[in-house]
Design a protein around this motif. Structure first.
Motif, PDB file in Angstrom:
ATOM      1  N   UNK A   9       0.816  -1.197   0.000  1.00 55.24           N
ATOM      2  CA  UNK A   9       0.000   0.000   0.000  1.00 55.24           C
ATOM      3  C   UNK A   9       0.851   1.247   0.000  1.00 55.24           C
ATOM      4  N   UNK A  10       0.190   2.410   0.027  1.00 53.74           N
ATOM      5  CA  UNK A  10       0.906   3.671   0.042  1.00 53.74           C
ATOM      6  C   UNK A  10       0.327   4.652  -0.949  1.00 53.74           C
ATOM      7  N   UNK A  11       1.162   5.627  -1.304  1.00 54.88           N
ATOM      8  CA  UNK A  11       0.759   6.708  -2.208  1.00 54.88           C
ATOM      9  C   UNK A  11       1.449   6.526  -3.550  1.00 54.88           C
ATOM     10  N   UNK A  12       0.677   6.626  -4.635  1.00 54.54           N
ATOM     11  CA  UNK A  12       1.238   6.432  -5.967  1.00 54.54           C
ATOM     12  C   UNK A  12       0.522   7.369  -6.928  1.00 54.54           C
ATOM     13  N   UNK A  13       1.202   7.895  -7.946  1.00 52.58           N
ATOM     14  CA  UNK A  13       0.512   8.731  -8.929  1.00 52.58           C
ATOM     15  C   UNK A  13      -0.353   7.891  -9.856  1.00 52.58           C
ATOM     16  N   UNK A  14      -1.323   8.527 -10.456  1.00 55.50           N
ATOM     17  CA  UNK A  14      -2.179   7.836 -11.412  1.00 55.50           C
ATOM     18  C   UNK A  14      -1.339   7.195 -12.509  1.00 55.50           C
ATOM     19  N   UNK A  15      -1.704   5.972 -12.862  1.00 58.44           N
ATOM     20  CA  UNK A  15      -0.934   5.216 -13.842  1.00 58.44           C
ATOM     21  C   UNK A  15       0.134   4.332 -13.220  1.00 58.44           C
ATOM     22  N   UNK A  16       0.388   4.512 -11.951  1.00 54.19           N
ATOM     23  CA  UNK A  16       1.413   3.732 -11.265  1.00 54.19           C
ATOM     24  C   UNK A  16       0.927   2.369 -10.823  1.00 54.19           C
ATOM     25  N   UNK A  17       1.806   1.672 -10.118  1.00 51.68           N
ATOM     26  CA  UNK A  17       1.528   0.304  -9.674  1.00 51.68           C
ATOM     27  C   UNK A  17       1.865   0.136  -8.203  1.00 51.68           C
ATOM     28  N   UNK A  18       1.166  -0.773  -7.571  1.00 50.61           N
ATOM     29  CA  UNK A  18       1.451  -1.178  -6.196  1.00 50.61           C
ATOM     30  C   UNK A  18       1.150  -2.663  -6.071  1.00 50.61           C
ATOM     31  N   UNK A  19       1.796  -3.289  -5.089  1.00 49.17           N
ATOM     32  CA  UNK A  19       1.489  -4.687  -4.791  1.00 49.17           C
ATOM     33  C   UNK A  19       1.177  -4.826  -3.315  1.00 49.17           C
ATOM     34  N   UNK A  20       0.039  -5.429  -3.046  1.00 48.42           N
ATOM     35  CA  UNK A  20      -0.356  -5.762  -1.693  1.00 48.42           C
ATOM     36  C   UNK A  20      -0.117  -7.240  -1.453  1.00 48.42           C
ATOM     37  N   UNK A  21       0.171  -7.596  -0.198  1.00 52.02           N
ATOM     38  CA  UNK A  21       0.302  -9.002   0.145  1.00 52.02           C
ATOM     39  C   UNK A  21      -0.525  -9.323   1.382  1.00 52.02           C
ATOM     40  N   UNK A  22      -0.909 -10.564   1.476  1.00 52.87           N
ATOM     41  CA  UNK A  22      -1.737 -11.037   2.589  1.00 52.87           C
ATOM     42  C   UNK A  22      -1.196 -12.392   3.013  1.00 52.87           C
ATOM     43  N   UNK A  23      -0.662 -12.465   4.226  1.00 52.75           N
ATOM     44  CA  UNK A  23      -0.121 -13.702   4.760  1.00 52.75           C
ATOM     45  C   UNK A  23      -1.103 -14.281   5.766  1.00 52.75           C
ATOM     46  N   UNK A  24      -1.485 -15.532   5.559  1.00 50.98           N
ATOM     47  CA  UNK A  24      -2.456 -16.190   6.422  1.00 50.98           C
ATOM     48  C   UNK A  24      -1.773 -17.197   7.339  1.00 50.98           C
ATOM     49  N   UNK A  79      -0.757 -14.365  -0.450  1.00 54.18           N
ATOM     50  CA  UNK A  79      -1.486 -14.009  -1.664  1.00 54.18           C
ATOM     51  C   UNK A  79      -1.191 -12.550  -1.975  1.00 54.18           C
ATOM     52  N   UNK A  80      -0.959 -12.274  -3.237  1.00 52.77           N
ATOM     53  CA  UNK A  80      -0.624 -10.926  -3.671  1.00 52.77           C
ATOM     54  C   UNK A  80      -1.764 -10.326  -4.488  1.00 52.77           C
ATOM     55  N   UNK A  81      -1.848  -9.025  -4.442  1.00 53.15           N
ATOM     56  CA  UNK A  81      -2.717  -8.285  -5.348  1.00 53.15           C
ATOM     57  C   UNK A  81      -1.845  -7.258  -6.049  1.00 53.15           C
ATOM     58  N   UNK A  82      -1.517  -7.547  -7.295  1.00 54.37           N
ATOM     59  CA  UNK A  82      -0.742  -6.623  -8.104  1.00 54.37           C
ATOM     60  C   UNK A  82      -1.702  -5.644  -8.768  1.00 54.37           C
ATOM     61  N   UNK A  83      -1.493  -4.373  -8.517  1.00 56.06           N
ATOM     62  CA  UNK A  83      -2.393  -3.340  -9.023  1.00 56.06           C
ATOM     63  C   UNK A  83      -1.628  -2.454  -9.986  1.00 56.06           C
ATOM     64  N   UNK A  84      -2.019  -2.485 -11.246  1.00 52.51           N
ATOM     65  CA  UNK A  84      -1.379  -1.682 -12.293  1.00 52.51           C
ATOM     66  C   UNK A  84      -2.348  -0.645 -12.837  1.00 52.51           C
ATOM     67  N   UNK A  85      -1.803   0.354 -13.500  1.00 51.21           N
ATOM     68  CA  UNK A  85      -2.607   1.411 -14.103  1.00 51.21           C
ATOM     69  C   UNK A  85      -3.617   1.969 -13.094  1.00 51.21           C
ATOM     70  N   UNK A  86      -3.113   2.294 -11.924  1.00 52.99           N
ATOM     71  CA  UNK A  86      -3.988   2.769 -10.859  1.00 52.99           C
ATOM     72  C   UNK A  86      -4.619   4.109 -11.204  1.00 52.99           C
ATOM     73  N   UNK A  87      -5.844   4.283 -10.748  1.00 54.07           N
ATOM     74  CA  UNK A  87      -6.622   5.492 -11.008  1.00 54.07           C
ATOM     75  C   UNK A  87      -7.015   6.128  -9.681  1.00 54.07           C
TER      76      UNK A  87
END
Length: 126
Positions: A9-24, A79-87
């Motif tokens: 998570x965090x702050x990213x400009x529009x069009x950027x990418x982030x990856x979230x992870x979830x460990x169970x 489990x990861x959530x790769x988020x591209x082309x963020x708006x």
């Protein structure tokens, strides 16, 4: 006791990418599903993606299809959530969720899930 720990998570400009992870932890077997949800201020919680506990099938909400990818390295942990082309409209608190399931489908409905991560803020600037 089942626990989900999120990172990313965090702050990213529009069009950027982030990856979230979830460990169970606390699941005795691999028969569980993982989902990702988000909630923006003043809006209802939205289910955005999940990976089924049975055959690992993945599902996406229309709002993120083609931009977000759910994946895992080993037996759905983490489990990861790769988020591209963020708006800017992707700005929200993101949560992972889990539940015992050997089904090949998973619901993008929050009330269907039992265990929740702590949430992480994703902010997309315009």
């Amino acid at each position: 006791e089942v626990q989900l720990v999120q990172s990313g998570g965090g702050l990213v400009p529009a069009g950027g990418s982030l990856r979230l992870s979830c460990a169970a932890s606390g699941f005795a077997s691999d028969d569980y599903a993982i989902g990702w949800f988000r909630q923006a201020p003043g809006k209802h919680r939205e289910g955005i993606s999940c990976i089924a506990g049975g055959d690992g099938s993945t599902y996406y909400a229309d709002s993120v299809k083609g931009r977000f990818t759910i994946s895992s390295d080993n037996a759905k942990n983490p489990v990861y959530l790769q988020m591209n082309d963020l708006k800017p409209e992707d700005t929200a608190v993101y949560y992972c969720a889990a539940d015992f399931s050997a089904s090949d489908v998973c619901p993008l409905i929050g009330s269907e899930w039992t265990y929740w991560g702590q949430g992480t803020q994703v902010t997309v600037s315009s």
